[in-house]
Design a protein around this motif. Sequence first.
Motif, PDB file in Angstrom:
ATOM      1  N   UNK A  13       0.831  -1.209   0.000  1.00 36.57           N
ATOM      2  CA  UNK A  13       0.000   0.000   0.000  1.00 36.57           C
ATOM      3  C   UNK A  13       0.864   1.257   0.000  1.00 36.57           C
ATOM      4  N   UNK A  14       2.008   1.224   0.698  1.00 36.43           N
ATOM      5  CA  UNK A  14       2.902   2.379   0.713  1.00 36.43           C
ATOM      6  C   UNK A  14       3.475   2.657  -0.673  1.00 36.43           C
ATOM      7  N   UNK A  15       3.953   1.605  -1.351  1.00 37.43           N
ATOM      8  CA  UNK A  15       4.525   1.806  -2.679  1.00 37.43           C
ATOM      9  C   UNK A  15       3.460   2.213  -3.702  1.00 37.43           C
ATOM     10  N   UNK A  16       2.267   1.677  -3.568  1.00 33.31           N
ATOM     11  CA  UNK A  16       1.198   2.092  -4.481  1.00 33.31           C
ATOM     12  C   UNK A  16       0.813   3.549  -4.239  1.00 33.31           C
ATOM     13  N   UNK A  17       0.854   3.981  -2.987  1.00 30.85           N
ATOM     14  CA  UNK A  17       0.596   5.385  -2.685  1.00 30.85           C
ATOM     15  C   UNK A  17       1.653   6.275  -3.324  1.00 30.85           C
ATOM     16  N   UNK A  18       2.923   5.869  -3.236  1.00 34.63           N
ATOM     17  CA  UNK A  18       3.996   6.647  -3.867  1.00 34.63           C
ATOM     18  C   UNK A  18       3.832   6.716  -5.383  1.00 34.63           C
ATOM     19  N   UNK A  19       3.462   5.606  -6.004  1.00 35.99           N
ATOM     20  CA  UNK A  19       3.266   5.593  -7.456  1.00 35.99           C
ATOM     21  C   UNK A  19       2.092   6.492  -7.829  1.00 35.99           C
ATOM     22  N   UNK A  21       0.997   9.152  -6.182  1.00 34.15           N
ATOM     23  CA  UNK A  21       1.431  10.546  -6.039  1.00 34.15           C
ATOM     24  C   UNK A  21       2.313  10.954  -7.213  1.00 34.15           C
ATOM     25  N   UNK A  22       3.224  10.060  -7.602  1.00 34.82           N
ATOM     26  CA  UNK A  22       4.108  10.377  -8.729  1.00 34.82           C
ATOM     27  C   UNK A  22       3.316  10.567 -10.018  1.00 34.82           C
ATOM     28  N   UNK A  23       2.316   9.730 -10.256  1.00 30.03           N
ATOM     29  CA  UNK A  23       1.525   9.871 -11.478  1.00 30.03           C
ATOM     30  C   UNK A  23       0.731  11.175 -11.499  1.00 30.03           C
ATOM     31  N   UNK A  24       0.133  11.525 -10.372  1.00 30.03           N
ATOM     32  CA  UNK A  24      -0.625  12.780 -10.322  1.00 30.03           C
ATOM     33  C   UNK A  24       0.312  13.965 -10.530  1.00 30.03           C
ATOM     34  N   UNK A  25       1.467  13.940  -9.896  1.00 31.07           N
ATOM     35  CA  UNK A  25       2.412  15.051 -10.065  1.00 31.07           C
ATOM     36  C   UNK A  25       2.965  15.125 -11.489  1.00 31.07           C
ATOM     37  N   UNK A  26       3.215  13.971 -12.106  1.00 29.71           N
ATOM     38  CA  UNK A  26       3.652  13.991 -13.503  1.00 29.71           C
ATOM     39  C   UNK A  26       2.595  14.619 -14.401  1.00 29.71           C
ATOM     40  N   UNK A  34      -1.884  15.623 -20.938  1.00 29.18           N
ATOM     41  CA  UNK A  34      -2.435  14.336 -20.519  1.00 29.18           C
ATOM     42  C   UNK A  34      -2.734  14.310 -19.022  1.00 29.18           C
ATOM     43  N   UNK A  35      -2.978  15.467 -18.432  1.00 30.45           N
ATOM     44  CA  UNK A  35      -3.152  15.560 -16.980  1.00 30.45           C
ATOM     45  C   UNK A  35      -4.359  14.777 -16.501  1.00 30.45           C
ATOM     46  N   UNK A  36      -5.429  14.748 -17.283  1.00 27.87           N
ATOM     47  CA  UNK A  36      -6.639  14.033 -16.850  1.00 27.87           C
ATOM     48  C   UNK A  36      -6.364  12.537 -16.778  1.00 27.87           C
ATOM     49  N   UNK A  41      -5.441   7.732 -13.376  1.00 35.41           N
ATOM     50  CA  UNK A  41      -4.683   6.527 -13.022  1.00 35.41           C
ATOM     51  C   UNK A  41      -4.072   6.680 -11.632  1.00 35.41           C
ATOM     52  N   UNK A  42      -3.583   7.871 -11.300  1.00 36.79           N
ATOM     53  CA  UNK A  42      -3.027   8.118  -9.973  1.00 36.79           C
ATOM     54  C   UNK A  42      -4.056   7.949  -8.876  1.00 36.79           C
ATOM     55  N   UNK A  43      -5.271   8.443  -9.117  1.00 33.50           N
ATOM     56  CA  UNK A  43      -6.347   8.271  -8.138  1.00 33.50           C
ATOM     57  C   UNK A  43      -6.724   6.796  -8.025  1.00 33.50           C
ATOM     58  N   UNK A  44      -6.655   6.068  -9.129  1.00 36.00           N
ATOM     59  CA  UNK A  44      -6.890   4.622  -9.070  1.00 36.00           C
ATOM     60  C   UNK A  44      -5.864   3.928  -8.188  1.00 36.00           C
ATOM     61  N   UNK A  45      -4.605   4.367  -8.255  1.00 37.81           N
ATOM     62  CA  UNK A  45      -3.588   3.806  -7.364  1.00 37.81           C
ATOM     63  C   UNK A  45      -3.864   4.171  -5.914  1.00 37.81           C
ATOM     64  N   UNK A  46      -4.375   5.393  -5.668  1.00 39.26           N
ATOM     65  CA  UNK A  46      -4.763   5.763  -4.303  1.00 39.26           C
ATOM     66  C   UNK A  46      -5.833   4.813  -3.769  1.00 39.26           C
ATOM     67  N   UNK A  47      -6.826   4.525  -4.603  1.00 41.83           N
ATOM     68  CA  UNK A  47      -7.933   3.658  -4.175  1.00 41.83           C
ATOM     69  C   UNK A  47      -7.437   2.247  -3.903  1.00 41.83           C
TER      70      UNK A  47
END
Length: 59
Positions: A13-19, A21-26, A34-36, A41-47
């Motif tokens: 869960x920690x590594x998925x949270x980091x990924x 965050x990285x996707x949203x920031x990218x 391609x921000x949307x 995808x970043x929010x999907x990783x949060x979930x």
Amino acid sequence: MGMNKNTIFAWASFFMLLIGIALVLLGVLKYRDYAIGFSTVGIGFFVMSWAFNALKGRV
């Protein structure tokens, strides 16, 4: 001392949270066209990270 299932779920869960965050920031900072998609995808990783965190101790 080995890793049990709760430790594995915590690290996953920690590594998925980091990924996530990285996707949203990218998406917001680097690839604005391609921000949307990146943010979705970043929010999907949060979930998924939240779901793995909720599974700790139950599986």
